[in-house]
Design a protein around this motif. Structure first.
Motif, PDB file in Angstrom:
ATOM      1  N   ASP A   1       7.343  26.236  -9.336  1.00  0.00           N
ATOM      2  CA  ASP A   1       7.501  27.395  -8.459  1.00  0.00           C
ATOM      3  C   ASP A   1       8.944  27.859  -8.413  1.00  0.00           C
ATOM      4  OD1 ASP A   1       6.852  29.277  -6.357  1.00  0.00           O
ATOM      5  OD2 ASP A   1       7.718  27.841  -4.954  1.00  0.00           O
TER       6      ASP A   1
ATOM      7  N   THR B   1       6.596  15.572   1.607  1.00  0.00           N
ATOM      8  CA  THR B   1       5.373  14.865   1.218  1.00  0.00           C
ATOM      9  C   THR B   1       4.256  15.202   2.197  1.00  0.00           C
ATOM     10  OG1 THR B   1       6.025  12.910   2.507  1.00  0.00           O
ATOM     11  CG2 THR B   1       6.599  12.918   0.164  1.00  0.00           C
TER      12      THR B   1
ATOM     13  N   TYR C   1       0.466  14.422  -2.027  1.00  0.00           N
ATOM     14  CA  TYR C   1       1.369  15.380  -2.659  1.00  0.00           C
ATOM     15  C   TYR C   1       2.831  14.979  -2.480  1.00  0.00           C
ATOM     16  CZ  TYR C   1      -2.603  18.554  -3.148  1.00  0.00           C
ATOM     17  OH  TYR C   1      -3.802  19.115  -3.479  1.00  0.00           O
TER      18      TYR C   1
ATOM     19  N   GLN D   1       6.605  16.857  -3.164  1.00  0.00           N
ATOM     20  CA  GLN D   1       7.384  18.038  -3.530  1.00  0.00           C
ATOM     21  C   GLN D   1       8.776  17.586  -3.957  1.00  0.00           C
ATOM     22  OE1 GLN D   1       6.000  21.175  -3.374  1.00  0.00           O
ATOM     23  NE2 GLN D   1       7.805  22.061  -4.335  1.00  0.00           N
TER      24      GLN D   1
ATOM     25  N   HIS E   1      11.575  23.701  -8.612  1.00  0.00           N
ATOM     26  CA  HIS E   1      10.665  23.187  -7.589  1.00  0.00           C
ATOM     27  C   HIS E   1       9.362  22.751  -8.253  1.00  0.00           C
ATOM     28  CE1 HIS E   1      13.241  24.773  -4.345  1.00  0.00           C
ATOM     29  NE2 HIS E   1      13.396  25.818  -5.128  1.00  0.00           N
TER      30      HIS E   1
ATOM     31  N   THR F   1       5.653  20.565  -7.755  1.00  0.00           N
ATOM     32  CA  THR F   1       4.674  19.947  -6.856  1.00  0.00           C
ATOM     33  C   THR F   1       3.815  18.988  -7.666  1.00  0.00           C
ATOM     34  OG1 THR F   1       4.597  21.979  -5.535  1.00  0.00           O
ATOM     35  CG2 THR F   1       2.849  20.364  -5.170  1.00  0.00           C
TER      36      THR F   1
ATOM     37  N   THR G   1       0.954  15.530  -7.558  1.00  0.00           N
ATOM     38  CA  THR G   1      -0.039  14.817  -6.766  1.00  0.00           C
ATOM     39  C   THR G   1      -0.238  13.432  -7.356  1.00  0.00           C
ATOM     40  OG1 THR G   1      -2.279  14.896  -5.846  1.00  0.00           O
ATOM     41  CG2 THR G   1      -2.014  15.682  -8.083  1.00  0.00           C
TER      42      THR G   1
ATOM     43  N   GLY H   1      11.371  22.483   1.123  1.00  0.00           N
ATOM     44  CA  GLY H   1      10.286  21.877   0.362  1.00  0.00           C
ATOM     45  C   GLY H   1       8.928  22.194   0.967  1.00  0.00           C
TER      46      GLY H   1
ATOM     47  N   HIS I   1       7.869  25.772  -0.001  1.00  0.00           N
ATOM     48  CA  HIS I   1       7.358  25.865  -1.371  1.00  0.00           C
ATOM     49  C   HIS I   1       5.997  25.193  -1.507  1.00  0.00           C
ATOM     50  CE1 HIS I   1      10.739  27.689  -3.526  1.00  0.00           C
ATOM     51  NE2 HIS I   1      11.526  27.038  -2.698  1.00  0.00           N
ATOM     52  N   PHE I   2       5.813  24.086  -0.803  1.00  0.00           N
ATOM     53  CA  PHE I   2       4.520  23.413  -0.841  1.00  0.00           C
ATOM     54  C   PHE I   2       3.421  24.299  -0.251  1.00  0.00           C
ATOM     55  CE2 PHE I   2       1.286  20.850   1.293  1.00  0.00           C
ATOM     56  CZ  PHE I   2       0.800  20.105   0.229  1.00  0.00           C
TER      57      PHE I   2
ATOM     58  N   THR J   1       2.441  27.067  -2.706  1.00  0.00           N
ATOM     59  CA  THR J   1       1.769  26.700  -3.947  1.00  0.00           C
ATOM     60  C   THR J   1       0.463  25.947  -3.746  1.00  0.00           C
ATOM     61  OG1 THR J   1       3.051  24.640  -4.065  1.00  0.00           O
ATOM     62  CG2 THR J   1       3.956  26.568  -5.170  1.00  0.00           C
ATOM     63  N   VAL J   2       0.337  25.226  -2.637  1.00  0.00           N
ATOM     64  CA  VAL J   2      -0.842  24.365  -2.448  1.00  0.00           C
ATOM     65  C   VAL J   2      -1.673  24.790  -1.254  1.00  0.00           C
ATOM     66  CG1 VAL J   2      -1.644  22.014  -2.016  1.00  0.00           C
ATOM     67  CG2 VAL J   2       0.270  22.401  -3.538  1.00  0.00           C
TER      68      VAL J   2
END
Length: 419
Positions: free
Chosen positions: A332, A355, A359, A361, A383, A385, A387, A409, A412-413, A416-417
């Motif tokens: 990302d 975290t 996950y 990051q 960045h 991610t 798992t 973080g 961004h997490f 994206t997730v």
């Protein structure tokens, strides 16, 4: 399989650039082979020749004909299934295809190179023998993994085209799929932002406007405009510029309270909660000497090389932190802030910054160190991610700066997730 027109566009786009200032120490330069030095000299000659192409640049975007999305369509096949001799080049020790397949220079059509080729195809002018444009990668907006395993004995296909343009910027989307069980299955989707520069790579240059055809292309164009607005909004709301939101401040204070020692009445007395790791203990660093073998056509270090090294360091950190082999979920917001010159000392620092459940990051900071001036200059921030197969320990910030890394973080997490 690349069309003859695209190959011609690639030849037309061979815009070699050579910096007037090299990072070489005189002792390093003295040890360069004669052949390498001649290659550098050839770059300088080619750069001098390209200066004359400036007169071919459009004075405004209105002078350029509009292009369709299908004008830049690219399809490339990597025959891992039908040509076994290619497999060893891309295998990991787990017998799966390396992430190198889209982060290294050695692949026929990696994602970064494909995005450049797509951009040149969009700006292709059949009346010109050479393109006056120098197109470079500005941003890796997002790479989403659709499956974690890439099989070593199945053919891979890359497809992509331009989905949005500004005055000098181009958004290109690339889809990667793999042939298995009689059909192609999605592996990843990637979005890149490219920028067009003049022949000397000194200032922005205009690119052809884009005309959508049909509802689907209208949707892609609107999505590209939304992506641009999102990037501007994220830059404005950066924690390096403005304070955290009220909700984020509450999160940070909650983390602080969870680490206070209840047996003392002191703000400095901190204890680590169970199943947690201090952020300062979740770092991993590396150093790369940037050799000429990793240069791009502009005589600087290829962005794919930087991405691969950052990814490998981030993966190793996530593996060490979680205690098991992680899988990549997303890449990302990789901004290429400054070019990396040949001979640079590239310092990479990875940090687990957030975290949640399985996950992890990871943020990787890339900077160039000049041993003569002792100066550090940031070139990229990556960045990733990941798992894991099981829940990972909670990451705990201790200082205010680490708390900002934690919030960054988390942002961004969530993008994206969680979304």
């Amino acid at each position: 399989i690349i069309s003859q027109q695209m190959l011609k566009a690639t030849t037309q786009s061979a815009a070699f650039e050579c910096s007037n200032k090299f990072c070489f120490d005189r002792y390093v330069l003295a040890r360069l082979s004669k052949k390498t030095f001649l290659v550098i000299f050839d770059h300088q000659q080619a750069m001098a020749e390209r200066v004359s192409l400036s007169s071919m640049l459009a004075k405004s975007q209105n002078e350029l004909p509009a292009k369709r999305m299908k004008d830049s369509y690219l399809e490339v096949h990597l025959p891992l299934g039908s040509e076994p001799q290619l497999r060893e080049k891309y295998l990991t020790y787990h017998n799966t295809v390396r992430i190198k397949i889209f982060m290294d220079l050695t692949v026929i059509s990696p994602l970064l190179s494909s995005s450049v080729l797509i951009s040149y195809s969009h700006t292709y002018n059949s009346e010109l023998k050479r393109s006056p444009l120098s197109i470079v990668t500005a941003l890796v907006d997002k790479i989403d993994m659709r499956q974690h395993v890439i099989y070593p004995d199945c053919d891979i296909k890359f497809t992509g085209h331009v989905t949005w343009v500004g005055k000098s910027s181009i958004e290109a989307k690339i889809h990667m799929s793999q042939y298995r069980d009689g059909a192609y299955a999605s592996v990843l989707d990637a979005t890149f932002v490219m920028v067009a520069r003049d022949p000397g790579n000194k200032r922005a240059a205009f690119v052809n406007p884009l005309t959508p055809e049909g509802p689907e292309e209208e949707r892609l164009l609107q999505e590209g405009e939304a992506n641009k607005s999102r990037r501007v909004e994220l830059s404005t709301a950066s924690l390096l510029k403005v304070a955290p939101t009220q909700e984020e401040r509450t999160v940070v204070h909650g983390l602080f309270l969870n680490t206070l020692d209840t047996n003392t009445v002191s703000f400095r007395s901190r204890i680590l909660p169970p199943n947690s790791v201090w952020m300062e203990d979740a770092k991993l660093k590396g150093l790369e000497i940037c050799h000429p073998q990793e240069r791009n056509i502009f005589n600087r270090i290829f962005g794919g090389f930087l991405m691969r090294k950052a990814y490998e360091l981030g993966w190793a950190n996530a593996c060490s932190y979680g205690g098991c082999r992680p899988s990549l979920v997303a890449v990302d917001d990789i901004l290429f802030q400054k070019p990396v010159e040949i001979g640079s000392l590239l310092m990479l620092s990875s940090q687990v910054c957030y975290t949640q459940g399985t996950y992890v990051q990871v943020r990787v900071h890339s900077e160039v160190f000049d041993p003569l001036t002792r100066q550090h200059n940031t070139t990229n921030i990556f960045h990733f991610t990941f798992t894991s197969d099981r829940d990972v320990p909670n990451i705990m910030p201790k200082t205010y700066g680490e708390s900002m890394l934690y919030l960054d973080g988390k942002r961004h997490f969530d993008q994206t997730v969680a979304c």
